[in-house]
Scaffold this motif. Structure first.
Motif, PDB file in Angstrom:
ATOM      1  N   ALA A  91       0.929  -1.405   0.051  1.00 44.76           N
ATOM      2  CA  ALA A  91       0.046  -0.067   0.143  1.00 44.76           C
ATOM      3  C   ALA A  91       0.789   1.212  -0.014  1.00 44.76           C
ATOM      4  CB  ALA A  91      -0.976   0.053   1.271  1.00 44.76           C
ATOM      5  N   ARG A  92       2.137   1.094   0.571  1.00 41.62           N
ATOM      6  CA  ARG A  92       3.034   2.244   0.620  1.00 41.62           C
ATOM      7  C   ARG A  92       3.860   2.576  -0.438  1.00 41.62           C
ATOM      8  NH1 ARG A  92       6.246   1.675   4.044  1.00 41.62           N
ATOM      9  NH2 ARG A  92       5.956  -0.437   4.980  1.00 41.62           N
ATOM     10  N   LEU A  93       3.857   1.508  -1.245  1.00 41.09           N
ATOM     11  CA  LEU A  93       4.906   1.648  -2.615  1.00 41.09           C
ATOM     12  C   LEU A  93       4.418   2.920  -3.493  1.00 41.09           C
ATOM     13  CD1 LEU A  93       5.075  -2.119  -3.898  1.00 41.09           C
ATOM     14  CD2 LEU A  93       6.918  -0.767  -2.605  1.00 41.09           C
ATOM     15  N   GLU A  94       5.765   3.568  -3.986  1.00 42.35           N
ATOM     16  CA  GLU A  94       5.511   4.673  -4.856  1.00 42.35           C
ATOM     17  C   GLU A  94       6.027   4.370  -6.197  1.00 42.35           C
ATOM     18  OE1 GLU A  94       7.504   7.790  -2.988  1.00 42.35           O
ATOM     19  OE2 GLU A  94       6.026   8.367  -1.524  1.00 42.35           O
ATOM     20  N   PHE A  95       5.053   4.625  -7.188  1.00 37.30           N
ATOM     21  CA  PHE A  95       5.470   4.255  -8.742  1.00 37.30           C
ATOM     22  C   PHE A  95       5.490   5.599  -9.546  1.00 37.30           C
ATOM     23  CE2 PHE A  95       2.485   1.227  -6.757  1.00 37.30           C
ATOM     24  CZ  PHE A  95       3.218   0.149  -6.689  1.00 37.30           C
ATOM     25  N   ILE A  96       6.181   5.332 -10.764  1.00 37.13           N
ATOM     26  CA  ILE A  96       6.185   6.473 -11.429  1.00 37.13           C
ATOM     27  C   ILE A  96       4.713   6.569 -12.041  1.00 37.13           C
ATOM     28  CG2 ILE A  96       6.665   6.777 -14.114  1.00 37.13           C
ATOM     29  CD1 ILE A  96       9.158   6.870 -12.441  1.00 37.13           C
ATOM     30  N   ALA A  97       4.403   8.101 -12.194  1.00 42.57           N
ATOM     31  CA  ALA A  97       3.057   8.237 -12.681  1.00 42.57           C
ATOM     32  C   ALA A  97       2.599   7.913 -13.910  1.00 42.57           C
ATOM     33  CB  ALA A  97       2.911   9.989 -12.292  1.00 42.57           C
ATOM     34  N   ARG A 140      -4.192  -5.486  -7.433  1.00 45.15           N
ATOM     35  CA  ARG A 140      -3.182  -6.297  -6.790  1.00 45.15           C
ATOM     36  C   ARG A 140      -3.242  -6.602  -5.418  1.00 45.15           C
ATOM     37  NH1 ARG A 140       1.294  -7.689  -9.924  1.00 45.15           N
ATOM     38  NH2 ARG A 140       1.623  -9.321  -8.318  1.00 45.15           N
ATOM     39  N   ILE A 141      -3.476  -5.445  -4.789  1.00 41.67           N
ATOM     40  CA  ILE A 141      -3.777  -5.626  -3.347  1.00 41.67           C
ATOM     41  C   ILE A 141      -4.963  -6.420  -3.004  1.00 41.67           C
ATOM     42  CG2 ILE A 141      -4.274  -4.387  -1.045  1.00 41.67           C
ATOM     43  CD1 ILE A 141      -2.455  -2.179  -2.052  1.00 41.67           C
ATOM     44  N   ALA A 142      -5.856  -6.257  -3.761  1.00 42.62           N
ATOM     45  CA  ALA A 142      -7.128  -7.179  -3.573  1.00 42.62           C
ATOM     46  C   ALA A 142      -6.902  -8.656  -3.660  1.00 42.62           C
ATOM     47  CB  ALA A 142      -8.426  -6.729  -4.447  1.00 42.62           C
ATOM     48  N   GLU A 143      -5.944  -8.746  -4.932  1.00 41.16           N
ATOM     49  CA  GLU A 143      -5.557 -10.231  -5.200  1.00 41.16           C
ATOM     50  C   GLU A 143      -4.875 -10.712  -3.982  1.00 41.16           C
ATOM     51  OE1 GLU A 143      -4.293 -11.431  -9.452  1.00 41.16           O
ATOM     52  OE2 GLU A 143      -2.668 -10.953  -8.221  1.00 41.16           O
ATOM     53  N   LEU A 144      -3.749 -10.165  -3.595  1.00 41.66           N
ATOM     54  CA  LEU A 144      -2.899 -10.299  -2.321  1.00 41.66           C
ATOM     55  C   LEU A 144      -3.675 -10.658  -1.126  1.00 41.66           C
ATOM     56  CD1 LEU A 144      -0.130 -10.753  -0.934  1.00 41.66           C
ATOM     57  CD2 LEU A 144      -0.221  -8.429  -0.778  1.00 41.66           C
ATOM     58  N   LYS A 145      -4.678 -10.182  -0.862  1.00 36.00           N
ATOM     59  CA  LYS A 145      -5.427 -10.286   0.485  1.00 36.00           C
ATOM     60  C   LYS A 145      -6.406 -11.672   0.172  1.00 36.00           C
ATOM     61  CE  LYS A 145      -8.636  -8.451   3.691  1.00 36.00           C
ATOM     62  NZ  LYS A 145      -9.501  -9.637   3.844  1.00 36.00           N
TER      63      LYS A 145
END
Length: 254
Positions: A101-107, A118-123
């Motif tokens: 949830a805290r990862l930062e990405f290129i806009a 992806r977070i929903a998939e991970l959970k």
């Protein structure tokens, strides 16, 4: 100074300026490489793109993934069940979800939507792993993984609400059907069921090869696979327009 020497001096000065500028531009650029089936390399300007954001983005789109559940240790017999630690899986899942949830990405347009998916998939994967791990000691834990409600027949048998032996035999027959020697395969499991701890062995088998094989069909990684790949592919297209990606040294498929 003659006109010819003056002209030559200016030409040399201009060439020196271009050389210094070119060297500066080259020195400013960096490369980042990673492996994910193939060897990828991308050039970027650190003055324009943060290295951490860029690396997080390449891992999100190409791998290795930062959105993987810890999984479960194999448990095929009673003594292996005793070594399972569902609380450790729970702690690891929570830490991984928090980090994701805290990862930062290129806009890139849509990248936050992809992260949420992806977070929903991970959970979902964590919920599955926890339910399976806990069920070896408490069968009702399988019901906590609600997407697999259609697999309740295995839970009923494991809990003793329906005939455990009958469900065990049916599941063994189905599992051994494609074996090189179906009769020998079925006989081997039948012998396991006749051991002093046979009841527990049948329950363990039904968790691993009954409920699990049924429930995995309801995992988000399977039900949402096409949608997730479409989202990832669209982001990769945008990424490749922003950065020149070199790809080589691909592993050969088995």
């Amino acid at each position: 100074m003659t006109r010819r020497s003056w002209t030559g001096w200016i030409a040399r000065l201009a060439f020196a300026a271009v050389t210094i500028g070119g060297a500066g531009a080259s020195a400013a650029e960096r490369t980042m490489s990673w492996d994910s089936g193939c060897r990828f390399t991308v050039r970027y300007d650190p003055a324009k793109h943060d290295e951490t954001r860029l690396r997080n983005t390449t891992r999100l789109l190409f791998g290795p993934s930062d959105f993987e559940s810890p999984g479960t240790l194999p448990a095929f017999e009673p003594k292996a069940v005793a070594a399972l630690d569902p609380d450790k899986i729970d702690r690891t899942c929570k830490a991984t979800l928090d980090a994701a949830a805290r990862l930062e990405f290129i806009a890139l347009p849509g990248i936050d939507d992809y992260r949420r998916a992806r977070i929903a998939e991970l959970k979902d994967s964590c919920d599955f792993d926890l339910a399976q791990t806990r069920s070896f000691k408490t069968a009702s834990a399988l019901r906590d993984y609600q997407p697999a409600a259609a697999c309740a027949r295995f839970v009923d048998a494991i809990e003793g609400k329906t005939d455990l032996q009958q469900m065990f035999r049916q599941t063994v027959d189905q599992g051994c059907a494609n074996n090189a020697s179906p009769k020998a395969c079925a006989a081997r499991y039948a012998a396991e069921a006749q051991r002093p701890d046979g009841q527990e062995r049948m329950r363990i088998y039904l968790v691993n090869f009954g409920w699990s094989n049924c429930a995995i069909n309801y995992n988000l990684r399977n039900t949402g696979e096409k949608k997730m790949e479409a989202m990832r592919s669209a982001l990769e297209t945008q990424f490749r327009k922003m950065f020149k990606v070199k790809q080589d040294k691909c592993e050969e498929a088995d």
